[in-house]
Design a protein around this motif. Structure first.
Motif, PDB file in Angstrom:
ATOM      1  N   PHE A 173       0.846  -1.188   0.000  1.00  0.00           N
ATOM      2  CA  PHE A 173       0.000   0.000   0.000  1.00  0.00           C
ATOM      3  C   PHE A 173       0.884   1.241   0.000  1.00  0.00           C
ATOM      4  CE2 PHE A 173      -2.691  -3.254   1.995  1.00  0.00           C
ATOM      5  CZ  PHE A 173      -3.841  -3.140   1.228  1.00  0.00           C
ATOM      6  N   VAL A 174       0.538   2.220  -0.816  1.00  0.00           N
ATOM      7  CA  VAL A 174       1.341   3.430  -0.936  1.00  0.00           C
ATOM      8  C   VAL A 174       0.949   4.483   0.089  1.00  0.00           C
ATOM      9  CG1 VAL A 174       1.940   5.375  -2.458  1.00  0.00           C
ATOM     10  CG2 VAL A 174       1.799   3.050  -3.383  1.00  0.00           C
ATOM     11  N   ASN A 175      -0.353   4.690   0.281  1.00  0.00           N
ATOM     12  CA  ASN A 175      -0.802   5.833   1.094  1.00  0.00           C
ATOM     13  C   ASN A 175      -1.647   5.449   2.301  1.00  0.00           C
ATOM     14  OD1 ASN A 175      -3.004   4.978  -0.464  1.00  0.00           O
ATOM     15  ND2 ASN A 175      -3.925   7.021  -0.469  1.00  0.00           N
ATOM     16  N   VAL A 176      -1.819   4.168   2.559  1.00  0.00           N
ATOM     17  CA  VAL A 176      -2.582   3.719   3.725  1.00  0.00           C
ATOM     18  C   VAL A 176      -1.843   2.550   4.364  1.00  0.00           C
ATOM     19  CG1 VAL A 176      -4.814   4.441   2.773  1.00  0.00           C
ATOM     20  CG2 VAL A 176      -3.963   2.121   2.345  1.00  0.00           C
ATOM     21  N   GLY A 177      -2.280   2.169   5.549  1.00  0.00           N
ATOM     22  CA  GLY A 177      -1.688   1.031   6.229  1.00  0.00           C
ATOM     23  C   GLY A 177      -2.377  -0.265   5.863  1.00  0.00           C
ATOM     24  N   THR A 178      -1.812  -1.369   6.331  1.00  0.00           N
ATOM     25  CA  THR A 178      -2.394  -2.678   6.028  1.00  0.00           C
ATOM     26  C   THR A 178      -3.703  -2.927   6.756  1.00  0.00           C
ATOM     27  OG1 THR A 178      -1.016  -3.658   7.773  1.00  0.00           O
ATOM     28  CG2 THR A 178      -0.148  -3.691   5.524  1.00  0.00           C
ATOM     29  N   ASP A 179      -4.075  -1.995   7.653  1.00  0.00           N
ATOM     30  CA  ASP A 179      -5.334  -2.133   8.371  1.00  0.00           C
ATOM     31  C   ASP A 179      -6.468  -1.380   7.676  1.00  0.00           C
ATOM     32  OD1 ASP A 179      -4.359   0.389   8.783  1.00  0.00           O
ATOM     33  OD2 ASP A 179      -4.762   0.446  10.943  1.00  0.00           O
ATOM     34  N   CYS A 180      -6.304  -1.091   6.382  1.00  0.00           N
ATOM     35  CA  CYS A 180      -7.299  -0.289   5.656  1.00  0.00           C
ATOM     36  C   CYS A 180      -8.548  -1.076   5.289  1.00  0.00           C
ATOM     37  CB  CYS A 180      -6.668   0.292   4.381  1.00  0.00           C
ATOM     38  SG  CYS A 180      -6.187  -0.973   3.182  1.00  0.00           S
ATOM     39  N   GLY A 181      -8.555  -2.382   5.532  1.00  0.00           N
ATOM     40  CA  GLY A 181      -9.723  -3.189   5.220  1.00  0.00           C
ATOM     41  C   GLY A 181      -9.654  -3.904   3.889  1.00  0.00           C
ATOM     42  N   LEU A 182      -8.559  -3.740   3.159  1.00  0.00           N
ATOM     43  CA  LEU A 182      -8.400  -4.387   1.867  1.00  0.00           C
ATOM     44  C   LEU A 182      -7.276  -5.408   1.918  1.00  0.00           C
ATOM     45  CD1 LEU A 182      -8.666  -1.321  -0.540  1.00  0.00           C
ATOM     46  CD2 LEU A 182     -10.487  -2.791   0.318  1.00  0.00           C
ATOM     47  N   THR A 183      -7.272  -6.304   0.941  1.00  0.00           N
ATOM     48  CA  THR A 183      -6.224  -7.303   0.858  1.00  0.00           C
ATOM     49  C   THR A 183      -5.474  -7.183  -0.460  1.00  0.00           C
ATOM     50  OG1 THR A 183      -5.715  -9.667   0.798  1.00  0.00           O
ATOM     51  CG2 THR A 183      -7.857  -9.003  -0.044  1.00  0.00           C
ATOM     52  N   ILE A 184      -4.183  -7.457  -0.428  1.00  0.00           N
ATOM     53  CA  ILE A 184      -3.391  -7.548  -1.653  1.00  0.00           C
ATOM     54  C   ILE A 184      -2.735  -8.935  -1.722  1.00  0.00           C
ATOM     55  CG2 ILE A 184      -3.002  -5.082  -1.919  1.00  0.00           C
ATOM     56  CD1 ILE A 184      -0.273  -5.431  -0.589  1.00  0.00           C
ATOM     57  N   ALA A 185      -3.396  -9.911  -1.141  1.00  0.00           N
ATOM     58  CA  ALA A 185      -2.844 -11.266  -1.111  1.00  0.00           C
ATOM     59  C   ALA A 185      -2.898 -11.946  -2.460  1.00  0.00           C
ATOM     60  CB  ALA A 185      -3.604 -12.106  -0.083  1.00  0.00           C
ATOM     61  N   GLY A 186      -3.840 -11.539  -3.302  1.00  0.00           N
ATOM     62  CA  GLY A 186      -4.003 -12.183  -4.596  1.00  0.00           C
ATOM     63  C   GLY A 186      -3.260 -11.467  -5.709  1.00  0.00           C
ATOM     64  N   PHE A 187      -3.663 -11.744  -6.947  1.00  0.00           N
ATOM     65  CA  PHE A 187      -3.067 -11.093  -8.106  1.00  0.00           C
ATOM     66  C   PHE A 187      -4.079 -11.072  -9.245  1.00  0.00           C
ATOM     67  CE2 PHE A 187      -2.259 -15.568  -8.809  1.00  0.00           C
ATOM     68  CZ  PHE A 187      -2.370 -15.740 -10.181  1.00  0.00           C
TER      69      PHE A 187
ATOM     70  N   TYR B  50      -7.501 -12.985  -8.687  1.00  0.00           N
ATOM     71  CA  TYR B  50      -7.495 -14.331  -8.110  1.00  0.00           C
ATOM     72  C   TYR B  50      -6.938 -14.302  -6.698  1.00  0.00           C
ATOM     73  CZ  TYR B  50      -6.151 -19.096  -7.006  1.00  0.00           C
ATOM     74  OH  TYR B  50      -6.002 -20.303  -6.370  1.00  0.00           O
ATOM     75  N   ASP B  51      -7.732 -14.780  -5.782  1.00  0.00           N
ATOM     76  CA  ASP B  51      -7.346 -14.973  -4.386  1.00  0.00           C
ATOM     77  C   ASP B  51      -8.304 -16.019  -3.828  1.00  0.00           C
ATOM     78  OD1 ASP B  51      -6.823 -14.959  -1.687  1.00  0.00           O
ATOM     79  OD2 ASP B  51      -7.263 -12.847  -1.370  1.00  0.00           O
ATOM     80  N   PRO B  52      -7.801 -17.185  -3.418  1.00  0.00           N
ATOM     81  CA  PRO B  52      -8.690 -18.243  -2.925  1.00  0.00           C
ATOM     82  C   PRO B  52      -9.612 -17.791  -1.802  1.00  0.00           C
ATOM     83  CG  PRO B  52      -6.468 -19.074  -3.211  1.00  0.00           C
ATOM     84  CD  PRO B  52      -6.390 -17.591  -3.375  1.00  0.00           C
ATOM     85  N   ASN B  53      -9.242 -16.718  -1.083  1.00  0.00           N
ATOM     86  CA  ASN B  53     -10.033 -16.265   0.052  1.00  0.00           C
ATOM     87  C   ASN B  53     -10.925 -15.059  -0.263  1.00  0.00           C
ATOM     88  OD1 ASN B  53      -8.887 -18.175   1.915  1.00  0.00           O
ATOM     89  ND2 ASN B  53      -7.012 -16.948   1.854  1.00  0.00           N
ATOM     90  N   SER B  54     -11.028 -14.707  -1.538  1.00  0.00           N
ATOM     91  CA  SER B  54     -11.862 -13.578  -1.939  1.00  0.00           C
ATOM     92  C   SER B  54     -12.899 -14.033  -2.954  1.00  0.00           C
ATOM     93  CB  SER B  54     -11.002 -12.463  -2.549  1.00  0.00           C
ATOM     94  OG  SER B  54     -10.074 -11.966  -1.612  1.00  0.00           O
ATOM     95  N   SER B  55     -13.871 -13.172  -3.230  1.00  0.00           N
ATOM     96  CA  SER B  55     -14.898 -13.498  -4.226  1.00  0.00           C
ATOM     97  C   SER B  55     -14.218 -13.779  -5.563  1.00  0.00           C
ATOM     98  CB  SER B  55     -15.879 -12.338  -4.374  1.00  0.00           C
ATOM     99  OG  SER B  55     -16.542 -12.072  -3.158  1.00  0.00           O
ATOM    100  N   PRO B  56     -14.622 -14.840  -6.261  1.00  0.00           N
ATOM    101  CA  PRO B  56     -13.928 -15.220  -7.502  1.00  0.00           C
ATOM    102  C   PRO B  56     -14.261 -14.311  -8.678  1.00  0.00           C
ATOM    103  CG  PRO B  56     -15.814 -16.646  -7.117  1.00  0.00           C
ATOM    104  CD  PRO B  56     -15.691 -15.780  -5.896  1.00  0.00           C
ATOM    105  N   PHE B  57     -13.322 -14.220  -9.604  1.00  0.00           N
ATOM    106  CA  PHE B  57     -13.503 -13.564 -10.895  1.00  0.00           C
ATOM    107  C   PHE B  57     -13.956 -12.112 -10.785  1.00  0.00           C
ATOM    108  CE2 PHE B  57     -14.499 -18.142 -11.683  1.00  0.00           C
ATOM    109  CZ  PHE B  57     -13.313 -18.451 -12.351  1.00  0.00           C
TER     110      PHE B  57
END
Length: 216
Positions: A155-169, A186-193
């Motif tokens: 994340f460039v301008n917020v912390g990792t506690d912003c409520g979003l994930t960047i675990a996928g691609f 794609y992230d196995p733990n997020s809504s698909p597609f």
């Protein structure tokens, strides 16, 4: 950058192993170059609600010889964030020299790769070769589409506690004809597609402006 579920450490991109030694080079495309901006939406709908975020992307670096590019992604109307959320991403260009259609990391199995690539109509003519060897023997140098993977790194301008994930691609398809971009997260733990749809912009000359950020 869908709703946060989990965060994982980023990994170093893995290059092609045993790929064809032919040195493919993509056709020149001015819309895939440093400074080019894109604007559009990412559909982050779930079973509970329909939702889409406005998204801006700018390419910060591009090295076609090594199958690499990078940039920033800005999500503007994220409900749980007080400000636009900006991430820095790095990309792998599927060129059969540096990278193939098989990801080989980020929890993506070959079946996941095929499932996502086939979402792009432009991928259809390549399916048979990719199923055979990941597309390593395919000549993509004059193909009118460029396939990529984009992995958000931080994340460039917020912390990792912003409520979003960047675990996928993102699986990404770029049109050399008009500079349009489509992608699927794609992230196995997020809504698909979750679909990303972007169009090349004139960066302000057509009414779109992109904020400036200093990358550390």
């Amino acid at each position: 950058m869908p709703v946060r579920v989990a965060l994982e450490n980023t990994t170093t991109p893995s290059h092609v192993s045993g790929a064809n030694s032919r040195r493919n080079s993509f056709q020149s495309c001015s819309l895939l170059s440093v400074g080019q901006a894109f604007s559009g939406t990412q559909n982050v709908s779930s079973l509970q609600k329909d939702e889409a975020w406005r998204v801006n992307v700018r390419i910060q670096g591009c090295d076609l010889e090594h199958g690499y590019l990078c940039g920033t992604m800005e999500a503007l109307n994220v409900p749980m964030a007080d400000t636009p959320v900006v991430t820095f991403w790095e990309g792998e260009i599927v060129d059969t020299k540096n990278y193939t259609f098989f990801t080989g990391k980020w929890e993506a199995a070959p079946e996941d790769d095929i499932r996502h690539w086939t979402k792009f109509e432009s991928f259809g003519p390549l399916l048979g070769q990719v199923e055979l060897d990941g597309g390593k023997s395919a000549d993509l140098s004059n193909y009118p589409y460029i396939f990529m993977r984009w992995k958000e790194q931080y994340f460039v301008n917020v912390g990792t506690d912003c409520g979003l994930t960047i675990a996928g691609f993102y699986y990404v398809c770029f049109s050399c004809n008009d500079g349009s971009i489509s992608g699927f997260y794609y992230d196995p733990n997020s809504s698909p597609f979750q679909k990303l749809e972007l169009k090349a912009t004139n960066d302000g000359r057509s009414g779109f402006s992109f904020s400036s950020y200093e990358l550390q």
